[in-house]
Write a protein that holds these residues in place. Structure first.
Motif, PDB file in Angstrom:
ATOM      1  N   UNK A 519      21.506  56.799  39.845  1.00  0.00           N
ATOM      2  CA  UNK A 519      20.941  57.552  41.038  1.00  0.00           C
ATOM      3  C   UNK A 519      19.891  56.623  41.707  1.00  0.00           C
ATOM      4  N   UNK A 520      19.185  55.805  40.917  1.00  0.00           N
ATOM      5  CA  UNK A 520      18.194  55.032  41.472  1.00  0.00           C
ATOM      6  C   UNK A 520      19.095  53.893  42.286  1.00  0.00           C
ATOM      7  N   UNK A 521      20.078  53.288  41.918  1.00  0.00           N
ATOM      8  CA  UNK A 521      20.606  52.146  42.372  1.00  0.00           C
ATOM      9  C   UNK A 521      21.385  52.553  43.646  1.00  0.00           C
ATOM     10  N   UNK A 522      21.440  54.070  43.727  1.00  0.00           N
ATOM     11  CA  UNK A 522      22.165  54.320  44.962  1.00  0.00           C
ATOM     12  C   UNK A 522      21.138  54.724  46.055  1.00  0.00           C
ATOM     13  N   UNK A 523      19.769  54.857  45.724  1.00  0.00           N
ATOM     14  CA  UNK A 523      18.933  55.083  46.708  1.00  0.00           C
ATOM     15  C   UNK A 523      18.748  54.450  48.272  1.00  0.00           C
ATOM     16  N   UNK A 524      18.934  53.242  48.029  1.00  0.00           N
ATOM     17  CA  UNK A 524      19.125  52.516  49.389  1.00  0.00           C
ATOM     18  C   UNK A 524      20.093  53.342  50.244  1.00  0.00           C
ATOM     19  N   UNK A 525      21.074  53.432  49.555  1.00  0.00           N
ATOM     20  CA  UNK A 525      22.447  54.075  50.469  1.00  0.00           C
ATOM     21  C   UNK A 525      22.064  55.744  50.975  1.00  0.00           C
ATOM     22  N   UNK A 526      21.580  56.538  49.660  1.00  0.00           N
ATOM     23  CA  UNK A 526      21.344  57.790  50.030  1.00  0.00           C
ATOM     24  C   UNK A 526      20.185  57.987  51.084  1.00  0.00           C
ATOM     25  N   UNK A 631      21.709  49.085  44.378  1.00  0.00           N
ATOM     26  CA  UNK A 631      20.495  48.183  44.057  1.00  0.00           C
ATOM     27  C   UNK A 631      20.591  48.027  42.827  1.00  0.00           C
ATOM     28  N   UNK A 632      19.620  47.115  41.870  1.00  0.00           N
ATOM     29  CA  UNK A 632      19.203  47.100  40.542  1.00  0.00           C
ATOM     30  C   UNK A 632      18.216  48.207  40.422  1.00  0.00           C
ATOM     31  N   UNK A 633      18.529  49.207  39.500  1.00  0.00           N
ATOM     32  CA  UNK A 633      17.412  50.291  39.353  1.00  0.00           C
ATOM     33  C   UNK A 633      16.336  49.745  39.059  1.00  0.00           C
ATOM     34  N   UNK A 634      15.336  50.650  39.454  1.00  0.00           N
ATOM     35  CA  UNK A 634      13.896  50.597  38.827  1.00  0.00           C
ATOM     36  C   UNK A 634      13.506  52.183  38.141  1.00  0.00           C
ATOM     37  N   UNK A 635      12.344  52.125  37.404  1.00  0.00           N
ATOM     38  CA  UNK A 635      11.814  53.312  37.008  1.00  0.00           C
ATOM     39  C   UNK A 635      11.280  54.097  37.984  1.00  0.00           C
ATOM     40  N   UNK A 636      10.619  53.578  38.943  1.00  0.00           N
ATOM     41  CA  UNK A 636       9.927  54.301  40.132  1.00  0.00           C
ATOM     42  C   UNK A 636      10.641  53.938  41.255  1.00  0.00           C
ATOM     43  N   UNK A 637      10.863  54.890  42.573  1.00  0.00           N
ATOM     44  CA  UNK A 637      11.497  54.475  43.686  1.00  0.00           C
ATOM     45  C   UNK A 637      10.820  53.359  44.336  1.00  0.00           C
ATOM     46  N   UNK A 638       9.619  53.300  44.362  1.00  0.00           N
ATOM     47  CA  UNK A 638       9.012  52.354  45.303  1.00  0.00           C
ATOM     48  C   UNK A 638       9.233  51.011  44.538  1.00  0.00           C
ATOM     49  N   UNK A 639       9.698  50.773  43.190  1.00  0.00           N
ATOM     50  CA  UNK A 639      10.057  49.533  42.683  1.00  0.00           C
ATOM     51  C   UNK A 639      11.381  49.103  42.788  1.00  0.00           C
ATOM     52  N   UNK A 640      12.196  49.927  43.673  1.00  0.00           N
ATOM     53  CA  UNK A 640      13.517  49.480  43.701  1.00  0.00           C
ATOM     54  C   UNK A 640      13.615  48.202  44.541  1.00  0.00           C
ATOM     55  N   UNK A 641      14.216  47.051  44.113  1.00  0.00           N
ATOM     56  CA  UNK A 641      14.244  45.741  44.847  1.00  0.00           C
ATOM     57  C   UNK A 641      15.467  45.686  45.579  1.00  0.00           C
ATOM     58  N   UNK A 642      15.039  45.619  46.961  1.00  0.00           N
ATOM     59  CA  UNK A 642      15.851  45.625  48.133  1.00  0.00           C
ATOM     60  C   UNK A 642      16.483  44.132  47.819  1.00  0.00           C
ATOM     61  N   UNK A 643      16.045  43.203  47.384  1.00  0.00           N
ATOM     62  CA  UNK A 643      16.687  41.786  47.404  1.00  0.00           C
ATOM     63  C   UNK A 643      17.724  41.657  46.358  1.00  0.00           C
ATOM     64  N   UNK A 644      17.942  42.716  45.385  1.00  0.00           N
ATOM     65  CA  UNK A 644      18.893  42.715  44.530  1.00  0.00           C
ATOM     66  C   UNK A 644      20.285  43.545  44.756  1.00  0.00           C
ATOM     67  N   UNK A 645      20.507  43.936  46.091  1.00  0.00           N
ATOM     68  CA  UNK A 645      21.378  44.737  46.702  1.00  0.00           C
ATOM     69  C   UNK A 645      22.702  44.044  46.637  1.00  0.00           C
ATOM     70  N   UNK A 646      23.723  44.682  45.971  1.00  0.00           N
ATOM     71  CA  UNK A 646      25.051  44.095  46.034  1.00  0.00           C
ATOM     72  C   UNK A 646      25.964  45.111  46.630  1.00  0.00           C
ATOM     73  N   UNK A 647      27.118  44.906  47.060  1.00  0.00           N
ATOM     74  CA  UNK A 647      28.136  46.060  47.744  1.00  0.00           C
ATOM     75  C   UNK A 647      29.421  46.134  47.012  1.00  0.00           C
TER      76      UNK A 647
END
Ligand code: MIG
Length: 668
Positions: A519-526, A631-647
């Motif tokens: 879910x957290x990995x999907x948050x940039x998309x969602x 994205x690579x997931x994180x334990x909290x939403x603000x920590x999701x690293x947008x630099x890690x996004x793959x497609x």
């Protein structure tokens, strides 16, 4: 191109369903006064003044969508619905109303596509081919309404026009896309801490914990039980420092209690709903006897809204508004009558007739229709009986908060979701779909409720994941994720007395962890898709029938949805099933996820396929010409690293995807 026609019936009450900005710029094509003298102007409908009903034909192939969160399928045809906000925990097929009153429908047949919005705050009945299979009959208790008919060539175009009319959807803080853990019966601050600790030690991401009525002092709004939740502001900052937002509940009823300032001020200022003789109306809910703040009155609304400041001052940045249909356990007056009548049954031989009379007498005190025609509001300078405006109550409680947040938390977003709703409330908050059960049928209901809500601008929505009432099982919880990993509001909530269902309670915690991390990995998309849906007035979760209008088979699909522009979901929702049939209206790439970095892919052709899925697998279908960012997931939403996004790509390049991001907390 769509056109909008407006019809007026009687003397409509201003509900504030439509956005004032729209009303200023809009050029409604024509407006008509509905009357029997000029029936030709009605075109679509015939008006029956005896029955106070409007009637229109439904062709055999016609489909009918909308009406917000209601029981039964995405296509509403074949049942009768009542628009009457109800505290109805049994979301079963025999019910006609749930918590919301969202009177927007779309009719769809080969010849015509029409949107119909019935702006009326009292009881409205939508008989959608129930009494007569080829008729839509809309009946009024009070025939004072505005009616808008939108015609266009495509369903999505009609929905978009309607959404433009009602204004932009509410945007929550971005952290509210993270997991929220909730349960009615976290009795102490210590218990709440333990929930946070257990999530952290299990490595399961979490962004919020709801505080249910247990945090209050004897269920009094805007109070905190200082014994069980000592040093509340410190507790709030302690949680927020670890990235977890406490989200307290607020109820509609204000407890009647000497010395309780909300009660005393409300009485003094005349801000509570009144009896006919202008004394304060007494009903009972959680705290026992309460008054209802008259949120339909502008001054009372402002006054009530400001009390949220008591909690925002303590650092709170999210709330949920409950019991705002408003739910009524009993009214003082009615209960008095019941007690008197009970005397008659004492010592009597209760036979078949008298026993059932007795049972009805005692068993039907709560939420009875009569509870709603005995109190009054002061609205726009008029005294109005509640049943005429019933469906506006929850809307205006949420509006009270939303308007207050503008000055309490200027420039910032505040999480808010409500149980009751009316069209227009989507500008102030989201909704959760109320008290469902840990039933397999409610996974499907969760999915089926989403389109009707999105059509009315409620984009920030979701159901109690795992089910609120009754005992949740591990397999049910796994399967529920097939839907709720994708809903903007993702909350695990359960009722007091039921089996514990926090994700760490289950045997396969590791597998749950992987899926929550997905879910957290999907948050940039969602989040991107959510924000685009807000900005463009589009559906976030969309039935196949809307997107593939030419595909006859797609029109019957009641258990799959598109989520944003790239993906389709098709959850398994049958107990013990190892897979399901899925209809692909175009060739798609199946992604069978076990974790954000553990999935298999398969290219599938257009048509129907049997797709297997283990309990710990979630099915996602990627549309052709689209990509899915992860994205690579994180334990909290603000920590999701947008630099890690793959497609993951299906015939498109990552650059073609428009990723949206912002700081997640400033008002936009
Ligand atoms: O009558 O606050 O829908 O989520 O946990 C029950 C207790 C009152 C109903 C809400 C539910 C909440 C519960 N509330």
């Amino acid at each position: 191109m769509t056109t909008v026609k407006k019809y007026t019936l009687g003397n409509p009450i201003n509900t504030h369903a439509l956005d004032e900005k729209f009303l200023k710029v809009a050029t409604l094509k024509e407006t008509f006064k509905i009357s029997e003298e000029r029936p030709e102007e009605m075109e679509l409908f015939s008006w029956n003044s005896n029955e106070k009903s409007l009637c229109c034909n439904l062709t055999e192939d016609e489909r009918v969508y909308g009406l917000g969160e209601t029981v039964r399928g995405i296509n509403k045809r074949g049942w009768i619905y009542e628009s009457w906000c109800s505290d109805e925990p049994h979301h079963l097929e025999d019910k006609r109303s749930l918590y919301g009153a969202l009177n927007f429908l779309v009719l769809d047949n080969k010849e015509r596509k029409l949107g119909i919005f019935v702006d009326c705050p009292s009881r409205v009945t939508f008989d959608v081919g129930y009494s007569n299979a080829s008729e839509l009959r809309i009946s009024f208790e009070y025939a004072d309404a505005e009616l808008y008919v939108i015609s266009g060539n495509h369903i999505l175009e009609i929905v978009k026009t309607f959404r433009k009319m009602i204004g932009k959807s509410y945007i929550p803080p971005k952290w509210a896309f993270g997991l929220c853990q909730s349960r009615w019966s976290y009795f102490t601050a210590e218990e709440v801490r333990q929930v946070a600790d257990r999530y952290d030690s299990a490595g399961i991401p979490l962004d919020a914990i709801c505080l249910d009525i247990d945090y209050m002092q004897r269920y009094k709004d805007f109070t905190v039980d200082h014994e069980k939740f000592p040093e509340f502001p410190e507790f709030v900052s302690e949680l927020k420092d670890r990235g977890i937002h406490p989200v307290p509940i607020i109820d509609a009823g204000v407890k009647i209690e000497e010395g309780y300032d909300v009660y005393e001020e409300g009485v003094e200022k005349n801000y509570f709903c009144k009896n006919e003789d202008d004394s304060d109306f007494v009903a009972a809910v959680w705290p026992g006897r309460v008054h209802f703040p008259d949120v339909l009155n502008e001054n009372a609304r402002e006054w009530f809204g400001n009390f949220y400041g008591r909690l925002t001052e303590a650092g709170v940045d999210g709330f949920w508004n409950d019991m705002n249909e408003p739910a009524i356990f009993y009214t003082e007056e009615h209960l008095k009558g019941v007690f008197e009548k009970i005397e008659d049954y004492k010592g009597k031989n209760l036979d078949i007739q008298s026993f059932f009379e007795f049972k009805d007498l005692v068993g039907s005190v709560d939420n009875r229709p009569g509870n709603y025609d005995c109190f009054y509001h002061h609205m726009d300078g008029e005294k109005i009986r509640h049943d005429r405006v019933h469906n506006l109550y929850g809307y205006n409680m949420t509006r009270a908060a939303g308007e207050a947040f503008l000055s309490l938390r200027p420039g910032q977003r505040t999480l808010m979701y409500s149980r009751a709703s009316y069209v227009g409330m989507h500008r102030y908050g989201g909704i959760w779909t109320g008290d469902n059960f840990s039933w397999w049928s409610h996974i499907l209901l969760n999915l089926q409720e989403m389109p009707g809500l999105n059509m009315c601008g409620f984009l920030y929505t979701g159901a109690d994941t795992g089910g609120f009432g009754c005992d949740c099982t591990e397999d049910l919880m796994f399967r529920w994720l097939g839907v709720s990993l994708f809903t903007p509001l993702f909350r695990n909530h359960s009722a007091m007395g039921t089996r514990r269902q926090e994700f760490y309670q289950f045997e396969h915690t590791e597998e749950f962890k992987n899926l929550i991390r997905l879910r957290y990995a999907l948050i940039p998309y969602l989040y991107s898709e959510f924000m685009k849906a807000v900005r463009e007035d589009e559906m976030y979760m969309c039935p196949l029938a809307f997107a593939y209008e030419e595909d006859e088979r797609a029109k019957d699909v009641e258990d799959q949805l598109l989520v944003g522009e790239s993906i389709m979901i098709a959850p398994v929702y049958t107990q013990n099933a190892r897979g399901r049939y899925v209809h692909l209206p175009e060739p798609m790439k199946l992604i069978r996820f076990r974790a954000f970095d553990d999935f298999d892919e398969e290219d599938l052709s257009r048509g129907d396929h049997y797709i297997s899925a283990h309990l710990n697998e979630v099915l996602v279908f990627l549309r052709p010409g689209h990509v899915l960012p992860l994205a690579k997931p994180a334990n909290r939403v603000p920590e999701i690293d947008y630099g890690s996004i793959t497609y993951i790509c299906n015939g498109a390049n990552p650059e073609e995807y428009e990723l949206y991001n912002d700081d997640g907390v400033s008002a936009v």
